[in-house]
Design a protein around this motif. Sequence first.
Motif, mmCIF file in Angstrom:
data_model
loop_
_atom_site.group_PDB
_atom_site.id
_atom_site.type_symbol
_atom_site.label_atom_id
_atom_site.label_comp_id
_atom_site.label_asym_id
_atom_site.label_seq_id
_atom_site.Cartn_x
_atom_site.Cartn_y
_atom_site.Cartn_z
ATOM 1 N N LEU A 1 0.861 -1.179 0.000
ATOM 2 C CA LEU A 1 0.000 0.000 0.000
ATOM 3 C C LEU A 1 0.898 1.231 0.000
ATOM 4 N N GLY A 2 0.364 2.347 -0.496
ATOM 5 C CA GLY A 2 1.128 3.578 -0.408
ATOM 6 C C GLY A 2 1.189 4.354 -1.702
ATOM 7 N N ASP A 3 2.358 4.941 -1.947
ATOM 8 C CA ASP A 3 2.540 5.839 -3.086
ATOM 9 C C ASP A 3 3.385 5.174 -4.182
ATOM 10 N N SER A 4 4.036 5.977 -4.998
ATOM 11 C CA SER A 4 4.791 5.460 -6.142
ATOM 12 C C SER A 4 5.920 4.523 -5.731
ATOM 13 N N THR A 5 6.456 4.677 -4.535
ATOM 14 C CA THR A 5 7.502 3.770 -4.058
ATOM 15 C C THR A 5 6.953 2.355 -3.955
ATOM 16 N N ALA A 6 5.775 2.218 -3.413
ATOM 17 C CA ALA A 6 5.154 0.903 -3.275
ATOM 18 C C ALA A 6 4.682 0.361 -4.618
ATOM 19 N N LEU A 7 4.306 1.259 -5.507
ATOM 20 C CA LEU A 7 3.809 0.851 -6.823
ATOM 21 C C LEU A 7 4.923 0.373 -7.736
ATOM 22 N N GLY A 8 6.108 0.942 -7.580
ATOM 23 C CA GLY A 8 7.218 0.543 -8.434
ATOM 24 C C GLY A 8 7.427 1.460 -9.616
ATOM 25 N N VAL A 9 7.061 2.731 -9.467
ATOM 26 C CA VAL A 9 7.247 3.687 -10.556
ATOM 27 C C VAL A 9 8.736 3.799 -10.868
ATOM 28 N N GLY A 10 9.065 3.707 -12.154
ATOM 29 C CA GLY A 10 10.442 3.852 -12.589
ATOM 30 C C GLY A 10 11.150 2.544 -12.876
ATOM 31 N N VAL A 11 10.518 1.411 -12.583
ATOM 32 C CA VAL A 11 11.125 0.116 -12.902
ATOM 33 C C VAL A 11 10.299 -0.578 -13.975
ATOM 34 N N GLU A 12 10.915 -1.543 -14.635
ATOM 35 C CA GLU A 12 10.249 -2.190 -15.767
ATOM 36 C C GLU A 12 9.732 -3.592 -15.461
ATOM 37 N N GLN A 13 10.208 -4.201 -14.386
ATOM 38 C CA GLN A 13 9.793 -5.560 -14.056
ATOM 39 C C GLN A 13 9.335 -5.632 -12.603
ATOM 40 N N VAL A 14 8.368 -6.474 -12.346
ATOM 41 C CA VAL A 14 7.866 -6.647 -10.983
ATOM 42 C C VAL A 14 9.002 -7.067 -10.057
ATOM 43 N N ALA A 15 9.907 -7.881 -10.541
ATOM 44 C CA ALA A 15 11.024 -8.362 -9.714
ATOM 45 C C ALA A 15 11.902 -7.222 -9.206
ATOM 46 N N ASP A 16 11.888 -6.083 -9.890
ATOM 47 C CA ASP A 16 12.715 -4.945 -9.487
ATOM 48 C C ASP A 16 12.012 -3.992 -8.536
ATOM 49 N N THR A 17 10.728 -4.199 -8.288
ATOM 50 C CA THR A 17 9.996 -3.339 -7.358
ATOM 51 C C THR A 17 10.327 -3.732 -5.924
ATOM 52 N N VAL A 18 9.973 -2.875 -4.984
ATOM 53 C CA VAL A 18 10.165 -3.207 -3.571
ATOM 54 C C VAL A 18 9.406 -4.488 -3.245
ATOM 55 N N GLY A 19 8.167 -4.580 -3.723
ATOM 56 C CA GLY A 19 7.365 -5.783 -3.476
ATOM 57 C C GLY A 19 7.987 -7.021 -4.079
ATOM 58 N N GLY A 20 8.491 -6.908 -5.295
ATOM 59 C CA GLY A 20 9.147 -8.040 -5.948
ATOM 60 C C GLY A 20 10.378 -8.494 -5.190
ATOM 61 N N GLN A 21 11.159 -7.537 -4.710
ATOM 62 C CA GLN A 21 12.357 -7.871 -3.926
ATOM 63 C C GLN A 21 11.976 -8.555 -2.612
ATOM 64 N N LEU A 22 10.964 -8.023 -1.927
ATOM 65 C CA LEU A 22 10.517 -8.638 -0.668
ATOM 66 C C LEU A 22 9.970 -10.043 -0.896
ATOM 67 N N ALA A 23 9.177 -10.198 -1.967
ATOM 68 C CA ALA A 23 8.611 -11.514 -2.278
ATOM 69 C C ALA A 23 9.712 -12.528 -2.531
ATOM 70 N N ALA A 24 10.747 -12.138 -3.262
ATOM 71 C CA ALA A 24 11.859 -13.044 -3.544
ATOM 72 C C ALA A 24 12.587 -13.431 -2.262
ATOM 73 N N LEU A 25 12.811 -12.462 -1.388
ATOM 74 C CA LEU A 25 13.489 -12.759 -0.123
ATOM 75 C C LEU A 25 12.661 -13.698 0.749
ATOM 76 N N LEU A 26 11.352 -13.477 0.801
ATOM 77 C CA LEU A 26 10.484 -14.352 1.593
ATOM 78 C C LEU A 26 10.401 -15.754 0.999
ATOM 79 N N ALA A 27 10.375 -15.844 -0.332
ATOM 80 C CA ALA A 27 10.293 -17.148 -0.994
ATOM 81 C C ALA A 27 11.578 -17.953 -0.804
ATOM 82 N N GLU A 28 12.708 -17.263 -0.795
ATOM 83 C CA GLU A 28 13.999 -17.945 -0.669
ATOM 84 C C GLU A 28 14.426 -18.139 0.777
ATOM 85 N N GLY A 29 13.714 -17.522 1.708
ATOM 86 C CA GLY A 29 14.092 -17.587 3.117
ATOM 87 C C GLY A 29 13.872 -18.958 3.721
ATOM 88 N N PRO A 30 14.176 -19.083 5.002
ATOM 89 C CA PRO A 30 14.010 -20.366 5.695
ATOM 90 C C PRO A 30 12.582 -20.896 5.560
#
Length: 197
Positions: free
Chosen positions: A70-99
Amino acid sequence: MAERSEGRVVRQLSRAAAVTALAGAVGGMALLAAETVAARTRRYASPDMQLAMRATVGPAKAPSLRLVLLGDSTALGVGVEQVADTVGGQLAALLAEGPGGRRVELSSVAVAGSHSSDLNIQVARALVGQRPDVAVILIGTNDAVRLARPTESADQLAAAVRRLRDAGAAVVVGTCPDLGSTRAFAQPLRQLLGWHG
C-alpha cells in the motif's frame, strides 16, 4: 556632538541591517518559490500501467503467504520495468527464498501520488477477498512535498495500521525517504523538504 554623530551612525547601521535582512528574506522566498515551480513542472517517471503488481513467487507446493503493498509510487514501483525490481518483488523473492521457503502471492493497491489520507481507501481494497498475511505500507513523500501536517499524516497512518492489524495482517511501515538526498530538488528547497520529511 560626538554622541549625536555616533547615534546617527548606529541608527543608519540599524536601518541598513534591517533593509539587508528584509532583502535577504524576500530574495530567499523568491528563490524557494522559483525552485518549487521548477520542481512541480519537471517531468518525473510515470507509472507503467502495464506493470501489473500481481505475481506469485516461490515453489508451487510451499505454504502460501499473501503480501500486499500500500502507499505511493515507491510501493507501486514507478520507474522500474519488471515486478522483480519493485520493492514488493524484492521482498517476495526474499520471503520465498528464506528459511522454510514460501509461495508468496504478491499484490499492490498502491497509487502513485497518494498521501496518508488515501490509505483508508487502499486498506479497504487490500481487505477485499482473501486477507493479506503481511501488509507493507510505503507512504510519506507526497505528504512532505505538499507540506502536510506531520501529526495528521501520522494519525492517518496509525489508523491504517490498526485496521490491517485488526484484520490479522502483520504490518511493516516505511515512511518518507530522506528528501534531503534527492537530486530532483535544488538547494535550499531540498534541505527544507528533507527537514520536513
